[in-house]
Design a protein around this motif. Structure first.
Motif, short mmCIF file in Angstrom:
data_model
loop_
_atom_site.label_atom_id
_atom_site.label_comp_id
_atom_site.label_asym_id
_atom_site.label_seq_id
_atom_site.Cartn_x
_atom_site.Cartn_y
_atom_site.Cartn_z
N ASN A 92 0.82 -1.21 0.00
CA ASN A 92 0.00 0.00 0.00
C ASN A 92 0.85 1.26 0.00
O ASN A 92 0.52 2.26 -0.64
CB ASN A 92 -0.93 0.02 1.22
N LEU A 93 1.96 1.22 0.72
CA LEU A 93 2.82 2.39 0.84
C LEU A 93 3.57 2.67 -0.46
O LEU A 93 3.94 3.81 -0.73
CB LEU A 93 3.81 2.16 1.99
N ASP A 98 5.01 10.21 -1.59
CA ASP A 98 5.96 10.72 -0.61
C ASP A 98 6.36 9.68 0.43
O ASP A 98 6.90 10.02 1.49
CB ASP A 98 5.41 11.96 0.09
N ALA A 99 6.12 8.41 0.14
CA ALA A 99 6.53 7.35 1.06
C ALA A 99 8.06 7.34 1.18
O ALA A 99 8.77 7.68 0.24
CB ALA A 99 6.04 6.00 0.56
N PRO A 100 8.59 6.96 2.34
CA PRO A 100 10.05 6.99 2.53
C PRO A 100 10.79 5.97 1.69
O PRO A 100 10.23 4.90 1.37
CB PRO A 100 10.20 6.68 4.03
N ILE A 101 12.03 6.28 1.35
CA ILE A 101 12.83 5.32 0.58
C ILE A 101 13.22 4.13 1.44
O ILE A 101 13.40 3.02 0.94
CB ILE A 101 14.08 5.98 -0.05
N LEU A 102 13.32 4.35 2.75
CA LEU A 102 13.66 3.28 3.69
C LEU A 102 12.69 3.28 4.86
O LEU A 102 12.32 4.34 5.36
CB LEU A 102 15.08 3.45 4.23
N LEU A 103 12.29 2.11 5.28
CA LEU A 103 11.51 1.92 6.49
C LEU A 103 12.31 1.04 7.45
O LEU A 103 12.96 0.09 7.02
CB LEU A 103 10.19 1.23 6.19
N PHE A 104 12.24 1.36 8.73
CA PHE A 104 12.91 0.57 9.75
C PHE A 104 11.85 -0.07 10.63
O PHE A 104 10.89 0.60 11.03
CB PHE A 104 13.83 1.45 10.58
N GLN A 105 12.03 -1.35 10.95
CA GLN A 105 10.99 -2.01 11.74
C GLN A 105 11.57 -3.06 12.69
O GLN A 105 12.65 -3.62 12.46
CB GLN A 105 9.95 -2.65 10.84
N ASP A 210 9.71 16.19 18.04
CA ASP A 210 9.32 17.45 17.41
C ASP A 210 7.93 17.27 16.83
O ASP A 210 7.62 16.21 16.28
CB ASP A 210 10.33 17.80 16.30
N ARG A 211 7.11 18.30 16.95
CA ARG A 211 5.73 18.20 16.46
C ARG A 211 5.70 17.84 14.97
O ARG A 211 4.85 17.04 14.55
CB ARG A 211 5.00 19.52 16.70
N LYS A 212 6.62 18.40 14.19
CA LYS A 212 6.59 18.12 12.75
C LYS A 212 6.90 16.65 12.45
O LYS A 212 6.46 16.10 11.43
CB LYS A 212 7.55 19.04 11.99
N ASN A 213 7.64 15.99 13.35
CA ASN A 213 7.90 14.56 13.18
C ASN A 213 6.62 13.74 13.31
O ASN A 213 6.40 12.77 12.58
CB ASN A 213 8.92 14.07 14.21
N PHE A 214 5.77 14.14 14.25
CA PHE A 214 4.51 13.42 14.44
C PHE A 214 3.58 13.63 13.25
O PHE A 214 2.88 12.71 12.83
CB PHE A 214 3.85 13.86 15.74
N LEU A 215 3.59 14.82 12.69
CA LEU A 215 2.78 15.08 11.50
C LEU A 215 3.32 14.31 10.30
O LEU A 215 2.56 13.77 9.49
CB LEU A 215 2.75 16.58 11.20
N LYS A 216 4.65 14.21 10.19
CA LYS A 216 5.28 13.45 9.10
C LYS A 216 4.96 11.97 9.24
O LYS A 216 4.74 11.26 8.25
CB LYS A 216 6.78 13.69 9.11
N ARG A 217 4.96 11.49 10.50
CA ARG A 217 4.65 10.09 10.77
C ARG A 217 3.25 9.71 10.29
O ARG A 217 3.00 8.56 9.92
CB ARG A 217 4.79 9.87 12.28
N ASN A 218 2.35 10.68 10.29
CA ASN A 218 0.95 10.39 9.94
C ASN A 218 0.80 9.86 8.51
O ASN A 218 -0.16 9.15 8.21
CB ASN A 218 0.10 11.63 10.14
N ARG A 219 1.73 10.22 7.62
CA ARG A 219 1.64 9.72 6.24
C ARG A 219 1.89 8.21 6.19
O ARG A 219 1.38 7.53 5.30
CB ARG A 219 2.61 10.48 5.32
N ILE A 220 2.67 7.70 7.15
CA ILE A 220 2.90 6.26 7.21
C ILE A 220 1.63 5.56 7.70
O ILE A 220 1.22 4.53 7.15
CB ILE A 220 4.08 5.92 8.15
N ILE A 221 1.00 6.13 8.72
CA ILE A 221 -0.25 5.55 9.24
C ILE A 221 -1.30 5.49 8.14
O ILE A 221 -1.96 4.46 7.93
CB ILE A 221 -0.77 6.38 10.44
N GLY A 223 -0.78 5.72 4.84
CA GLY A 223 -0.32 5.01 3.64
C GLY A 223 -0.30 3.50 3.76
O GLY A 223 -0.47 2.79 2.77
N LEU A 224 -0.10 2.98 4.96
CA LEU A 224 -0.02 1.54 5.15
C LEU A 224 -1.37 0.84 4.96
O LEU A 224 -1.42 -0.33 4.58
CB LEU A 224 0.49 1.20 6.55
#
Length: 365
Positions: A92-93, A98-105, A210-221, A223-224
């Motif tokens: 799905n991602l 704008d999905a990241p080139i790398l994901l860490f899990q 940082d607040r902007k990190n949480f907003l950036k994280r939302n695209r993963i939520i 997109g998945l």
């Protein structure tokens, strides 16, 4: 992927002014991160959308040293790395620009051929909202969905805990590296989540809160998953950002309605009122609109032979008889604005003539 290529990819992530969209463009042209760093400036600048500003920081020596440190962290902590061009990158991602080139899990995350839903909401959830979240997941449990959220206070952690209670896989999308858990009070759930799912992030271990990190994280939520559910939200909030992103990805969005006087129902009510989300009152709404478990659904009654339709409704039906059509395309073809088209489609649906499909697509029954 070789260690050298992973190091080059990590270095590429560190380049300022070069986001995921531009990085993926370069990787598609050159085939690897190593080749990007070996390319001549004129070769890079020949690519549309890649200007001097974006590559001005490309050969900063600090980036490679920082990448080496992160690679050491990844290796020593058994972090899984998923590259957007690899088959194990979430499907799905892959379709998100704008999905990241790398994901860490970390953990036991298996998303292939699964029903994936994201559940988000306010950190100050009411007892009513939390109860709805728990009941929704309990009712969906027989369909074995993967529950995705942000591991934050309120609705997020309620969704993760309800998933664990019902033996469902759950994935926490983090706005920081995998070296820590935030909020710290949720660390007690970490081991169980790792057993029944895990954590995903595109942030490094040195990421600051940082607040902007949480907003950036939302695209993963967003997109998945195939659908994002907003359970409670004030008039403004991160959950609405996630819903907006999900809509931009052409994913389904659901919102739980509430009383107009309730602070944490305003965001959901506005999503429904502005037709940015389906109204969600029970698990059956989600199952129906996502076309899950069609085999066990009761047979619908046959369409009535004589239904009084307006001229516009007849035009819509005739267009859909030519094949499945996405909402915006249908609006263009029948020359009816979307805000007028949606209630007409609902009437046709209630008359058992059409049905909605994932991705805001409609078809004739």
């Amino acid at each position: 992927m070789t260690t050298d290529e992973l190091l080059a990819l990590l270095t590429l992530q560190r380049v300022r002014n070069l986001g995921d969209i531009s990085a993926k463009k370069l990787l598609r042209v050159f085939g690897s991160a190593e080749k990007i760093f070996n390319a001549k400036p004129e070769e890079l600048l020949a690519i549309e959308g890649i200007g001097k500003f974006k590559i001005s920081d490309l050969h900063n020596p600090n980036h490679k040293e920082e990448a080496k440190e992160e690679l050491e962290f990844i290796t020593s902590n058994n972090i899984e790395v998923r590259y957007f061009k690899d088959s194990n990158y979430p499907e799905n991602l892959k379709h998100c620009i704008d999905a990241p080139i790398l994901l860490f899990q970390r953990g036991n995350i298996h998303l292939e051929n699964k029903r994936l839903i994201s559940i988000v909401g306010t950190r100050k959830a009411t007892n009513q909202g939390l109860a709805f979240c728990e009941e929704l997941i309990e009712k969906l449990a027989p369909l074995n969905p993967v529950i995705i959220s942000g591991f934050a206070y309120g609705v997020d952690i309620c969704a993760h805990k309800a998933a664990l209670k019902n033996n469902l896989q759950t994935v926490g999308c983090l706005a920081h590296g995998l070296n820590q858990i935030y909020p710290k009070t949720h660390a007690k759930y970490q081991d169980e989540v790792l057993d029944y799912g895990g954590f995903i992030t595109d942030f490094w271990s040195d990421s600051n809160f940082d607040r902007k990190n949480f907003l950036k994280r939302n695209r993963i939520i967003a997109g998945l998953s195939e659908a994002t559910i907003v359970i409670e939200s004030a008039e403004k909030g991160g959950s609405l950002v996630t819903a907006d992103i999900a809509n931009s990805y052409n994913r389904e969005v659901f919102a739980v309605p509430g009383r107009t006087t309730d602070k944490f129902s305003k965001g959901c009510n506005n999503l429904i009122k502005s037709q940015q989300a389906h109204m969600l009152t029970c698990a059956e709404d989600l199952i129906y609109l996502l076309n899950w478990d069609l085999e066990s659904k009761p047979t619908k009654k046959a369409p009535e032979l004589f239904v009084n339709l307006t001229e516009e409704e007849e035009k819509i039906l005739a267009t859909l008889q030519q094949g499945k059509t996405e909402l915006d395309e249908l609006s263009h073809r029948v020359e009816i604005p979307t805000f007028k088209l949606v209630p007409l489609l609902l009437n046709l649906e209630l008359n058992n003539l059409i049905r909605p499909l994932p991705g805001k697509i409609y078809e004739v029954i």
